[in-house]
Design an enzyme around this catalytic site. Structure first.
Site, PDB file in Angstrom:
ATOM      1  N   ASP A 142     -31.874   0.275   9.662  1.00 39.21           N
ATOM      2  CA  ASP A 142     -30.608   0.352  10.383  1.00 39.21           C
ATOM      3  C   ASP A 142     -29.532   0.959   9.499  1.00 39.21           C
ATOM      4  OD1 ASP A 142     -28.676   0.034  12.300  1.00 39.21           O
ATOM      5  OD2 ASP A 142     -28.820  -2.142  12.413  1.00 39.21           O
ATOM      6  N   LYS A 166     -37.139  -3.624  -1.110  1.00 34.36           N
ATOM      7  CA  LYS A 166     -36.442  -4.200  -2.257  1.00 34.36           C
ATOM      8  C   LYS A 166     -37.355  -5.231  -2.909  1.00 34.36           C
ATOM      9  CE  LYS A 166     -32.530  -4.330  -4.600  1.00 34.36           C
ATOM     10  NZ  LYS A 166     -32.238  -3.273  -5.563  1.00 34.36           N
TER      11      LYS A 166
END
Length: 355
Positions: A246, A189
């Protein structure tokens, strides 16, 4: 006696963990008989029950014992009676950090005969490998709480990212891509996480210079999640940080047909410590003993273990056996599977033996 012998530590854990691990061991032993190696196992009572009985999660002496094994198989840990975080940090994360299991390896592969929530998706369009950096990011536990329990409470959770950690997961990713379709996607990001994102981006592209045959793509992690659903075929190898990995791997599990099919490996590529293999579906305490747990994720995790140990033919045989049994299942979990956990384990082991 076989010249090839492997010692595996087995942590059945909690809930359905021992049930599915038992089926994985059936497949492992059948593969050993088929391919000429033996597997010696030693069980370890680690998980919620031990903690509730003794107050221990992972004693130092047991951790030291585990270093002597070739690999570790774990079923699942977690019980409603143990507060969240105690077992996760005290057992799973401790082993990941202390054993330098810096590669979390999660295949996302749609197998023939498996229903997927993505309309029209076919197996040829869904075959990717997600590599999650497993020892850094927000999971290192850097942070703290100030004025806890008051209206002015502050909680800080920091994400730790090092060039060292990024370099080694990136190199592993490029090596994997070289043996596959020669395409690697970095997920992050960078538009808002400008410090860590910049370090990831620069480091991965610097490593890429040593792998000129691998095409490198960058995707913001939110866009990556979108494309995993709409265009999964665009991904071959994905490299990402601990938290992002995750999250997107559970999305990947849904795409490939459910958590009951989601295998994983926590890898120390150098072999300095034993690698750990586990299904990622959790302990599911509500269905313990009912025979409703899908053992496929545990069996596929065992196949990953075999591949890691160099038994590639045996790993392929186990995977093919799973592929032969899956179409006979009416659902991927619960009372409607069409067979019990134990029966499915027997079918897979029989298919391995007949290969």
């Amino acid at each position: 006696m076989s010249e090839r012998q492997y010692r595996l530590a087995v942590i059945g854990g909690d809930g359905i963990g021992p049930e599915v691990t038992g089926q994985a061991l059936k497949a492992l032993r059948a593969a050993g008989e088929r391919c000429g190696f033996t597997v010696d196992t030693e069980d370890y009572d680690l998980g919620g029950n031990r903690y509730l009985t003794t107050g221990e999660v992972l004693p130092d002496a047991v951790e030291q014992e585990l270093t002597s094994f070739d690999a570790i198989l774990i079923g699942a840990v977690g019980t409603p009676d143990v507060p969240t975080g105690i077992l996760e940090r005290g057992l799973l994360l401790r082993l990941r950090f202390n054993f330098e299991l810096y590669v979390n390896l999660r295949p996302v592969k749609l197998l023939p005969g498996v229903a997927t929530p993505i309309a029209g998706l076919t197996p040829d369009r869904c075959d990717m490998l997600v590599l999650r950096e497993n020892t850094e990011g927000p999971y290192v536990g850097s942070g703290g709480v100030l004025r806890k329990g008051t209206p002015a409470e502050v909680a800080v959770e920091e994400s730790l990212n090092t060039r060292f950690g990024i370099e080694r997961i990136a190199r592993f990713g490029f090596e994997q891509a070289m043996g596959r379709r020669k395409h690697l996607t970095l997920g992050h990001k960078t538009n808002v996480l400008t410090y860590s994102g910049d370090l990831w981006y620069r480091t991965v592209h610097e490593i890429a210079e040593h792998y000129p045959h691998v095409e490198v793509e960058y995707a913001h992690v939110d866009a990556l999640c979108l494309h995993m659903v709409t265009q999964p075929e665009r991904f071959d190898v994905i490299v990402t940080d601990n938290l992002f990995g995750d999250i997107i791997t559970d999305l990947g599990a849904a795409v490939q047909g459910g958590m009951g099919l989601a295998a994983s490996g926590n890898i120390n590529p150098e072999g300095d410590y034993p690698s750990l293999f586990e299904p990622v579906h959790g302990s599911a305490p509500d269905i313990v003993g009912r025979g409703w747990a899908n053992p496929v994720a545990a069996v596929l995790s065992a196949a990953m273990c075999l591949s890691h140990l160099g038994e590639h033919r045996a790993a392929s045989i186990v995977e093919e056996a799973v592929g032969a049994v899956l179409p006979t299942m009416r659902s991927m979990g619960g009372p409607d599977m069409g067979a019990t956990t134990d029966q499915l384990g027997d079918r897979i082991a029989a298919a391995v033996a007949a290969a």
